[in-house]
Design a protein around this motif. Sequence first.
Motif, PDB file in Angstrom:
ATOM      1  N   CYS A 253     124.901   9.473  62.271  1.00 25.44           N
ATOM      2  CA  CYS A 253     124.175   8.415  61.687  1.00 25.44           C
ATOM      3  C   CYS A 253     123.117   7.745  62.284  1.00 25.44           C
ATOM      4  O   CYS A 253     122.430   6.859  62.021  1.00 25.44           O
ATOM      5  N   ALA A 254     122.327   8.814  63.053  1.00 24.99           N
ATOM      6  CA  ALA A 254     121.218   8.413  64.050  1.00 24.99           C
ATOM      7  C   ALA A 254     120.646   9.645  64.372  1.00 24.99           C
ATOM      8  O   ALA A 254     121.235  10.479  64.891  1.00 24.99           O
ATOM      9  N   GLU A 255     119.068   9.576  64.802  1.00 23.04           N
ATOM     10  CA  GLU A 255     118.430  10.579  65.355  1.00 23.04           C
ATOM     11  C   GLU A 255     118.289  10.025  67.051  1.00 23.04           C
ATOM     12  O   GLU A 255     118.008   8.838  67.141  1.00 23.04           O
ATOM     13  N   VAL A 256     118.937  10.974  68.000  1.00 26.71           N
ATOM     14  CA  VAL A 256     118.746  10.712  69.244  1.00 26.71           C
ATOM     15  C   VAL A 256     117.539  11.545  69.957  1.00 26.71           C
ATOM     16  O   VAL A 256     117.674  12.876  69.669  1.00 26.71           O
ATOM     17  N   VAL A 257     116.693  10.838  70.639  1.00 25.62           N
ATOM     18  CA  VAL A 257     115.506  11.817  71.107  1.00 25.62           C
ATOM     19  C   VAL A 257     115.229  11.403  72.486  1.00 25.62           C
ATOM     20  O   VAL A 257     115.259  10.130  72.673  1.00 25.62           O
ATOM     21  N   SER A 258     115.166  12.317  73.295  1.00 30.37           N
ATOM     22  CA  SER A 258     114.856  11.854  74.797  1.00 30.37           C
ATOM     23  C   SER A 258     113.253  11.984  74.675  1.00 30.37           C
ATOM     24  O   SER A 258     112.560  12.458  73.917  1.00 30.37           O
ATOM     25  N   GLY A 259     112.758  11.132  75.785  1.00 36.28           N
ATOM     26  CA  GLY A 259     111.377  10.786  75.722  1.00 36.28           C
ATOM     27  C   GLY A 259     110.512  11.897  76.660  1.00 36.28           C
ATOM     28  O   GLY A 259     110.862  13.186  76.877  1.00 36.28           O
ATOM     29  N   ILE A 260     109.241  11.700  77.238  1.00 32.16           N
ATOM     30  CA  ILE A 260     108.324  12.430  77.936  1.00 32.16           C
ATOM     31  C   ILE A 260     108.737  12.523  79.114  1.00 32.16           C
ATOM     32  O   ILE A 260     109.110  11.592  79.900  1.00 32.16           O
ATOM     33  N   THR A 261     108.647  13.845  79.880  1.00 23.72           N
ATOM     34  CA  THR A 261     108.937  13.988  81.340  1.00 23.72           C
ATOM     35  C   THR A 261     107.594  13.958  81.974  1.00 23.72           C
ATOM     36  O   THR A 261     106.625  14.362  81.662  1.00 23.72           O
ATOM     37  N   LEU A 262     107.555  12.954  82.901  1.00 22.33           N
ATOM     38  CA  LEU A 262     106.366  12.631  83.825  1.00 22.33           C
ATOM     39  C   LEU A 262     106.525  13.621  84.740  1.00 22.33           C
ATOM     40  O   LEU A 262     107.237  14.068  85.842  1.00 22.33           O
ATOM     41  N   GLN A 339     109.996   7.370  78.350  1.00 18.55           N
ATOM     42  CA  GLN A 339     110.021   8.529  79.129  1.00 18.55           C
ATOM     43  C   GLN A 339     111.408   9.277  78.921  1.00 18.55           C
ATOM     44  O   GLN A 339     112.311   8.661  78.262  1.00 18.55           O
ATOM     45  N   ASN A 340     111.523  10.357  79.634  1.00 16.13           N
ATOM     46  CA  ASN A 340     112.850  11.102  79.352  1.00 16.13           C
ATOM     47  C   ASN A 340     114.211  10.391  80.000  1.00 16.13           C
ATOM     48  O   ASN A 340     115.254  10.893  79.527  1.00 16.13           O
ATOM     49  N   LEU A 380     125.980   6.432  91.253  1.00 14.92           N
ATOM     50  CA  LEU A 380     125.054   6.702  90.282  1.00 14.92           C
ATOM     51  C   LEU A 380     125.798   7.396  89.093  1.00 14.92           C
ATOM     52  O   LEU A 380     126.878   8.160  89.191  1.00 14.92           O
ATOM     53  N   ALA A 381     125.324   7.445  87.885  1.00 11.58           N
ATOM     54  CA  ALA A 381     125.931   8.024  86.640  1.00 11.58           C
ATOM     55  C   ALA A 381     124.758   8.311  85.653  1.00 11.58           C
ATOM     56  O   ALA A 381     123.831   7.782  85.715  1.00 11.58           O
ATOM     57  N   SER A 382     125.021   9.471  84.920  1.00 10.22           N
ATOM     58  CA  SER A 382     124.063   9.839  83.893  1.00 10.22           C
ATOM     59  C   SER A 382     124.775  10.444  82.621  1.00 10.22           C
ATOM     60  O   SER A 382     125.749  10.878  82.807  1.00 10.22           O
ATOM     61  N   ILE A 383     123.996  10.453  81.586  1.00  9.15           N
ATOM     62  CA  ILE A 383     124.483  10.953  80.364  1.00  9.15           C
ATOM     63  C   ILE A 383     123.439  11.657  79.637  1.00  9.15           C
ATOM     64  O   ILE A 383     122.294  11.220  79.734  1.00  9.15           O
ATOM     65  N   ASN A 384     123.734  12.815  79.055  1.00  6.74           N
ATOM     66  CA  ASN A 384     122.635  13.599  78.360  1.00  6.74           C
ATOM     67  C   ASN A 384     122.810  13.369  76.826  1.00  6.74           C
ATOM     68  O   ASN A 384     123.598  12.708  76.336  1.00  6.74           O
ATOM     69  N   SER A 385     121.848  13.909  76.020  1.00  2.76           N
ATOM     70  CA  SER A 385     121.561  13.734  74.730  1.00  2.76           C
ATOM     71  C   SER A 385     122.629  14.219  73.797  1.00  2.76           C
ATOM     72  O   SER A 385     123.319  13.531  72.902  1.00  2.76           O
TER      73      SER A 385
END
Length: 458
Positions: A253-262, A339-340, A380-385
């Motif tokens: 129900c949504a578009e998930v987009v990662s940002g630009i990699t610096l 950003q990403n 620390l924690a992280s999640i991907n698209s």
Amino acid sequence: MRRRRSCGSFWGRWDMSEWLEKPIRALLSDSFAGEWGGPPNRQPAHVLRATDIDDDGHIRSGGAARSIPQGVLNAKRLIDGDLILEASGGSTDRPVGRVAYFDRGADRTHYLSSNFFKTLRPAGGVAPRYLFWKLHWFHKQPTILSLQQQTTGIINLKFQDYLDTHLNVPEERAEQSAIARILDTLDTQIERTQALIAKLEQVKEGLLHDLLTRGVDENGELRPSAEEAPELYKASALGLIPTAWTVAALGDCAEVVSGITLSSKTQTSNGILVPYLRVANVQDGHIDLSDLKHIRVSVAELQSLRLQPGDVLMNEGGDFDKLGRGAVWAGQVQDCIHQNHVFRVRTDPSRLNPDFLAAFAASQIGKRFFIRASKQSTNLASINSTQLKGMPVAAAPMVEQLFIVERIRSMNGVSQRNQDALKALSLYKSGLMDDLLTGRVRVTPLLSPSAPPTTEPR
């Protein structure tokens, strides 16, 4: 001892009174180092440490229980009206020299200051609360930086130099007390506002949970709970939800987009210079644009990543408190990208309201998902698209989502008004301290016979 004539103000002129320039040591009847003692015994004293006071001079906790020899306790026990001065500690952005005012009230515990503190006992002709405010104000002045001495791993106050520092003080104790009374009243109002904000945040958190698990009826009122009306609920992957609600994966129900990699390859010398959002810009419930960075990108990248009003921004990770933290973009800046480490979630407006989604992600339900789904290391924690697209979202009918969003906005409005009031009070306090504690503004009308009496510990 130098004298300074009084100055006029809209509060009055008191030509009979003068302000005297005195070293701090002349304002004290005694000063001595604190103690740490040994492991607690059956009748321990309590030792106040740096963690027991806040930056506004309040003692917030009861210290550490320690055994203190009786002779030391008799000599160094704190009495009402004593000030404790942080003599060691501090940090690069918080100079050593904080003070706190001691008043145990009905508490019969024996207290001392720790060996990282000095105890300052006001002289008989000095109003203790006034001296607290004066030294609290002094800690915020540039002069305090010249009294810092850095040693290995710690900052020490040049205590003797501190005691030799000259301050201007009213000659009359009555004026000292009047100044302290005004600042105490304002400080009490600030504390009450802070307590109200804390209470409202608890209420807000509870109501948010109810709104996102029980929803509202056609009148905009909370539904009865599942215990009260089980027929109104059904089981789902998220637990019990109202029967009219559905659960869907966010990616459906949504578009998930990662940002630009610096990187150095990202920058193009002939690209378009545009602002971009980092994790630091995406706070919990709002966008912070106080430190907005810029980057050069191609036209294609700008077209692909340009934010639109209504986009929900969520952080990829970092510290646990940053994971999933997000807010709705309102178009504050033109041609802004991200950003990403920040995800852009653009919802299908027929299925999911962006403010509803942001509230859901910020709720305890959403935070539990981020913690469970994330890749974790120490702190620390992280999640991907892919994981974010799989996030289960409770979607109410759109009319109900709008009702819920309106209730949330109303709550946030009350919270913001109180935050604004607290900020205004804090700014007023800062200005009033400068005015009253330097003599720029006088309090002589308060010293008339009809003025209320002051209560002091001496």
